[in-house]
Structure formats: structure tokens, C-alpha cells
Design an enzyme around this catalytic site. Structure first.
Site, PDB file in Angstrom:
ATOM      1  N   ARG A 286     -30.269 -15.709  39.095  1.00  0.00           N
ATOM      2  CA  ARG A 286     -29.460 -14.532  38.756  1.00  0.00           C
ATOM      3  C   ARG A 286     -28.758 -13.970  39.989  1.00  0.00           C
ATOM      4  O   ARG A 286     -27.649 -13.453  39.890  1.00  0.00           O
ATOM      5  CB  ARG A 286     -30.277 -13.462  38.036  1.00  0.00           C
ATOM      6  CG  ARG A 286     -29.370 -12.505  37.305  1.00  0.00           C
ATOM      7  CD  ARG A 286     -30.004 -11.710  36.198  1.00  0.00           C
ATOM      8  NE  ARG A 286     -31.186 -10.998  36.594  1.00  0.00           N
ATOM      9  CZ  ARG A 286     -32.417 -11.393  36.337  1.00  0.00           C
ATOM     10  NH1 ARG A 286     -32.642 -12.519  35.681  1.00  0.00           N
ATOM     11  NH2 ARG A 286     -33.451 -10.672  36.730  1.00  0.00           N
TER      12      ARG A 286
ATOM     13  N   THR B 106     -36.178 -12.980  49.728  1.00  0.00           N
ATOM     14  CA  THR B 106     -36.077 -12.854  48.278  1.00  0.00           C
ATOM     15  C   THR B 106     -37.031 -11.782  47.784  1.00  0.00           C
ATOM     16  O   THR B 106     -37.997 -11.424  48.463  1.00  0.00           O
ATOM     17  CB  THR B 106     -36.370 -14.191  47.563  1.00  0.00           C
ATOM     18  OG1 THR B 106     -35.790 -14.125  46.248  1.00  0.00           O
ATOM     19  CG2 THR B 106     -37.861 -14.488  47.437  1.00  0.00           C
TER      20      THR B 106
ATOM     21  N   TRP C 238     -24.981 -13.161  40.086  1.00  0.00           N
ATOM     22  CA  TRP C 238     -24.394 -11.886  40.550  1.00  0.00           C
ATOM     23  C   TRP C 238     -23.331 -12.173  41.603  1.00  0.00           C
ATOM     24  O   TRP C 238     -22.316 -11.489  41.703  1.00  0.00           O
ATOM     25  CB  TRP C 238     -25.437 -10.942  41.135  1.00  0.00           C
ATOM     26  CG  TRP C 238     -26.460 -10.346  40.183  1.00  0.00           C
ATOM     27  CD1 TRP C 238     -27.806 -10.235  40.405  1.00  0.00           C
ATOM     28  CD2 TRP C 238     -26.225  -9.718  38.895  1.00  0.00           C
ATOM     29  NE1 TRP C 238     -28.424  -9.610  39.335  1.00  0.00           N
ATOM     30  CE2 TRP C 238     -27.480  -9.285  38.400  1.00  0.00           C
ATOM     31  CE3 TRP C 238     -25.085  -9.508  38.126  1.00  0.00           C
ATOM     32  CZ2 TRP C 238     -27.614  -8.647  37.168  1.00  0.00           C
ATOM     33  CZ3 TRP C 238     -25.220  -8.864  36.885  1.00  0.00           C
ATOM     34  CH2 TRP C 238     -26.468  -8.451  36.425  1.00  0.00           C
TER      35      TRP C 238
ATOM     36  N   ASP D  41     -27.142  -8.044  43.906  1.00  0.00           N
ATOM     37  CA  ASP D  41     -26.866  -7.432  42.601  1.00  0.00           C
ATOM     38  C   ASP D  41     -25.895  -6.254  42.726  1.00  0.00           C
ATOM     39  O   ASP D  41     -25.137  -5.945  41.803  1.00  0.00           O
ATOM     40  CB  ASP D  41     -28.142  -6.906  41.941  1.00  0.00           C
ATOM     41  CG  ASP D  41     -29.369  -7.758  42.184  1.00  0.00           C
ATOM     42  OD1 ASP D  41     -29.425  -8.446  43.219  1.00  0.00           O
ATOM     43  OD2 ASP D  41     -30.289  -7.720  41.360  1.00  0.00           O
TER      44      ASP D  41
ATOM     45  N   GLY E  79     -32.439 -12.395  55.778  1.00  0.00           N
ATOM     46  CA  GLY E  79     -32.450 -12.440  54.324  1.00  0.00           C
ATOM     47  C   GLY E  79     -33.868 -12.675  53.815  1.00  0.00           C
ATOM     48  O   GLY E  79     -34.724 -13.198  54.539  1.00  0.00           O
TER      49      GLY E  79
ATOM     50  N   ASP F  21     -28.577   1.355  41.326  1.00  0.00           N
ATOM     51  CA  ASP F  21     -28.115   0.763  40.068  1.00  0.00           C
ATOM     52  C   ASP F  21     -27.245   1.688  39.219  1.00  0.00           C
ATOM     53  O   ASP F  21     -27.210   1.560  37.983  1.00  0.00           O
ATOM     54  CB  ASP F  21     -29.310   0.263  39.249  1.00  0.00           C
ATOM     55  CG  ASP F  21     -29.859  -1.038  39.820  1.00  0.00           C
ATOM     56  OD1 ASP F  21     -29.042  -1.896  40.207  1.00  0.00           O
ATOM     57  OD2 ASP F  21     -31.088  -1.185  39.894  1.00  0.00           O
TER      58      ASP F  21
ATOM     59  N   SER G 177     -38.451 -11.213  35.994  1.00  0.00           N
ATOM     60  CA  SER G 177     -39.122 -11.382  37.281  1.00  0.00           C
ATOM     61  C   SER G 177     -40.333 -12.273  37.104  1.00  0.00           C
ATOM     62  O   SER G 177     -41.306 -11.864  36.451  1.00  0.00           O
ATOM     63  CB  SER G 177     -39.593 -10.028  37.808  1.00  0.00           C
ATOM     64  OG  SER G 177     -38.501  -9.234  38.185  1.00  0.00           O
TER      65      SER G 177
HETATM   66  N1  GLY Z   1     -30.636  -6.285  39.182  1.00  0.00           N
HETATM   67  C1  GLY Z   1     -31.948  -6.743  38.964  1.00  0.00           C
HETATM   68  C2  GLY Z   1     -32.015  -8.047  38.292  1.00  0.00           C
HETATM   69  O1  GLY Z   1     -31.025  -8.756  38.167  1.00  0.00           O
HETATM   70  O2  GLY Z   1     -33.104  -8.389  37.872  1.00  0.00           O
END
Ligand code: GLY
Length: 400
Positions: free
Chosen positions: A243, A231, A247, A171, A229, A111, A360
Site C-alpha cells: 500500500r 517500515t 500511495w 501515505d 527510512g 490524516d 496491518s
Molecule cells: N494510511 C494508513 C494505511 O494505509 O494503512
């Protein structure tokens, strides 16, 4: 009842006017300035608690968003004294980011772009800050240290090479601009080379046949072939985490900005179409696009809407004619929805900017740690301001 808005209803939805955006931006700048008393040496936590952010150290992956808000406010502010106060606060934070990368504190993840583009690259672009430049180049070095040549991707999380973390996540598309910037600034191609390899791997694998996206994607550590893939923060494997899809919208647009590869326009169209076709009637996505009108017990994620707005605005800069106008118009409709129904209007009710974000949400089928459900989330606030900046100042020099 339809679960998602029809495209005819989307077409009929009103657009935010410049006056409405101006008023909302003025409030956002004022709120940011008032928050400096608490959030200069300290940073807002990633998510609010009952709509109020609490202060904490510069450790999480999210602290750059707050400094980004301070820089956006600095750009907007016309009063010289208030402008100087914003710069002073942002410079203190840039020093904190330089210290963080020098001490290697909580930087063993991908990040770096979220952290260093919005704080330190912004400082360099806006004020020529040498500390900002030094910190951002060091952050770019840290980011390329996570490149996995077998599979050609930047590993998102965890110990490098660990089998259960041999993956990238969607992301990360927003972390790549830091590398393009570092290549330009230093003249060293190693940064661009990693970005190019990662974006090719990511976009070749992360978009599914129906144009929804994977949040995370595992590669085979022995062969480098795509594996599967999965999640982490979405409802379940195979659903479309809102999200993640957002992204994808911004990530493909910014990927096109830096590569000018025509196929990325096609990827952008696909992921954006899916995102728009899975919005509820009021245009604020549920936290996973599986949900829609009739699923009122599920929370929204307003941050996905503002990320997607920025993505559509970015791509409109590169498209022409009717198509550019179409995405600008849709972006203004989503902006109207955010300003009318999701923006904070009273500083006694929240010290954030945008309500109803979701970081989350835990389900029996995902692997995330639950946090920040139906709260302000600091990147939601940042992208809300970036979107407004883009509308008010079409020539805005982006921090990414
Ligand atoms: N990059 C982590 C999120 O979007 O929660």
C-alpha cells in the site's frame, strides 16, 4: 514458477469493459444505499470482521472514506428519492465531521485529508455545503499545525517533536490536496507553502534507488537532514509495503496535478513500474511486494490495487498519446481483475465492496498493531468506487 507477472503477460491480460464497470458500479451504489440504515449516524469500522463491517463513532482516521462512498453514490444515483436520501445521510455525516474538528477529537495526526477531502470538500464541491467548507478549512489548519520547519515536513503521528516520531510517511501525499484546496478557497498561501515544502521533502527521500519506497522516513530533529527510512506496516525495513507503493503511485500523480513539476512524472513512472513488476499473475498484490506467486499463505491487499488504478487514471489525465493510453489500459486490466475475482457480488456474503484487503499484518520485523488481515478495508471500498467513477465519467471533478 515466476514470482511476479511478466510484462508480456500483463500486456495480454484483458481490460474491463464499460459494461462490466457499469454493472459493478450499480451493485456498489445499491450496497451503499442498503448500508445507510446502519451507517448514517454511525460509521463503518476501518476493516470488516469476517467480511462484515460493524458500526462505530466518527473517531478513526478512516471514516471519511465511507462518506466519500456516499457522495460517489449520490453522483451516480438517478432516482430523485434515492439521491435525496444519499444527500441527507452525507449531510448528517458532514455535520459529524464539523463537530469532530470543533471538539478536536482524534485529530492529532496527519490524516486530515483522508478524513476531510472525501467528506467535507466533496460536500462543498457537490452541493456548496457551508458546513463542509468550514470543517475542511479547520481540518487544513489542523494539518498545517503539524508542520516541522526543521526538516520541512508534516509529522505523521505522535507528540509533535518527539524524537521517536520525527518522521513523515508516504501515505501523507494524499493528505496534501486538502491544503491545495484550502489555499484556493481562502486565498491564503500558508496552506500551499506547507504542502510544497512537505512534498519536496517527501519525494526527495521516500523513493529508493530501485524505485521501491519507504513507508516512513525519519528526519534529524537538530539539523533537519534526512536520517533514515523504516517500515511500520510493511514486512520489514527495506521491503516494499504494497500500500505504501500504491500511495506513491497515486501520491506522485496527484502531486503532479497540483504542482505541474515535470520531475514528478518521472517519480510516478518509477514507482508505478516497480508496483506493476511486483504483481502476481492475477494482478492483486500481496500485502508486501516481497511476496508473489508461490506465497499463497500470505494475504493480498486488494486496496493497493485500486489505489494504484486511481493513480494511473489521474496521471493519464496529464500525459499525452501512447503513454496516457498505456496507463489507462493497465488501469482497466487491474480493474478487470478486481471486478472478476475480488469484488463482493452478493450482499449476504459481505456488506463491503472489495474483499481481501489487509490493513496491518504483524511480523517479527515491523512495528504495527495487527488489524484487518484478509478483510474488506473501508478505503479499499472507496478507491474501488472512485476508480469506477473515473472510468464511467472521465470529467469527474475529484474530491481531492
Ligand atoms: N494510511 C494508513 C494505511 O494505509 O494503512
Amino acid at each position: 514458477m515466476d514470482k511476479w507477472i511478466t510484462m508480456a503477460d500483463l500486456d495480454a491480460y484483458p481490460e474491463a469493459s464499460d459494461e462490466e464497470i457499469r454493472e459493478a458500479m450499480d451493485f456498489a451504489v445499491k450496497q451503499t444505499e442498503e448500508n445507510l440504515a446502519v451507517f448514517t449516524e454511525n460509521f463503518p469500522h476501518c476493516c470488516s470482521e469476517k467480511d462484515f463491517y460493524q458500526p462505530g463513532p466518527n473517531r478513526n482516521w478512516t471514516t471519511g472514506f465511507w462518506t466519500g462512498e456516499v457522495w460517489l453514490s449520490y453522483e451516480q444515483e438517478t432516482d430523485p428519492e434515492k439521491k435525496a436520501a444519499l444527500k441527507k445521510a452525507a449531510d448528517i455525516q458532514v455535520a459529524s465531521f464539523l463537530d469532530r474538528i470543533n471538539r478536536h477529537e482524534e485529530v492529532d495526526h496527519h490524516d486530515m485529508g483522508f478524513l476531510y477531502s472525501l467528506s467535507c470538500v466533496a460536500a462543498w464541491k457537490l452541493t456548496g455545503s457551508e458546513a463542509g467548507k468550514e470543517a475542511a478549512v479547520k481540518a487544513a489548519d489542523q494539518l498545517i499545525s503539524r508542520f516541522q520547519p526543521v526538516g520541512e515536513f508534516i509529522q505523521a503521528w505522535g507528540e509533535m517533536g518527539a524524537k521517536d516520531n520525527y518522521r513523515f510517511i508516504i501515505d501523507c501525499l494524499l493528505n496534501l490536496p486538502l491544503l491545495y484546496w484550502a489555499a484556493e478557497e481562502t486565498g491564503e498561501e500558508k496552506y500551499r507553502d506547507v504542502a510544497e515544502k512537505h512534498i519536496r521533502t517527501a519525494l526527495a527521500n521516500v523513493i529508493r534507488e530501485d524505485d521501491s519506497t519507504w513507508h516512513t522516513f525519519f528526519m534529524n530533529p537538530e539539523t533537519g537532514e534526512p536520517d533514515h527510512g523504516a517500515t511500520c506496516q510493511g514486512y520489514k525495513d527495506g521491503s516494499a509495503w504494497a500500500r505504501g507503493q500504491a500511495w506513491g503511485v497515486y501520491g506522485t500523480a496527484i502531486g503532479y496535478r497540483y504542482t505541474k513539476r515535470p520531475e514528478y512524472i518521472g517519480y510516478f513512472r518509477r514507482v508505478t513500474r516497480y508496483f506493476l513488476e511486483h504483481l502476481p499473475k492475477d494482478l492483486c498484490p500481496y500485502w508486501d511486494l516481497t511476496f508473489g506467486d508461490g506465497d499463497e499463505e500470505e494475504p493480498r491487499d486488494s486496496s493497493s490495487a485500486v489505489i494504484a488504478i486511481c493513480g494511473m487514471q489521474e496521471m493519464s489525465r496529464h500525459l499525452e498519446g501512447d503513454e496516457a493510453a498505456y496507463y489507462t489500459s493497465i488501469a482497466r486490466k487491474l480493474m478487470k481483475a478486481m471486478i472478476d475475482r475480488y469484488a463482493v457480488k452478493d450482499d449476504k456474503k459481505s456488506n463491503g465492496l472489495l474483499l481481501h484487503g489487509t490493513y496491518s499484518k504483524k511480523t517479527p520485523y515491523n512495528t504495527c498493531t495487527p488489524e484487518g488481515v484478509d478483510e474488506c478495508v473501508i478505503w479499499g471500498d472507496y478507491f474501488y468506487m472512485e476508480a469506477m467513477e473515473r472510468f464511467l465519467n472521465p470529467d469527474w471533478i475529484i474530491y481531492w
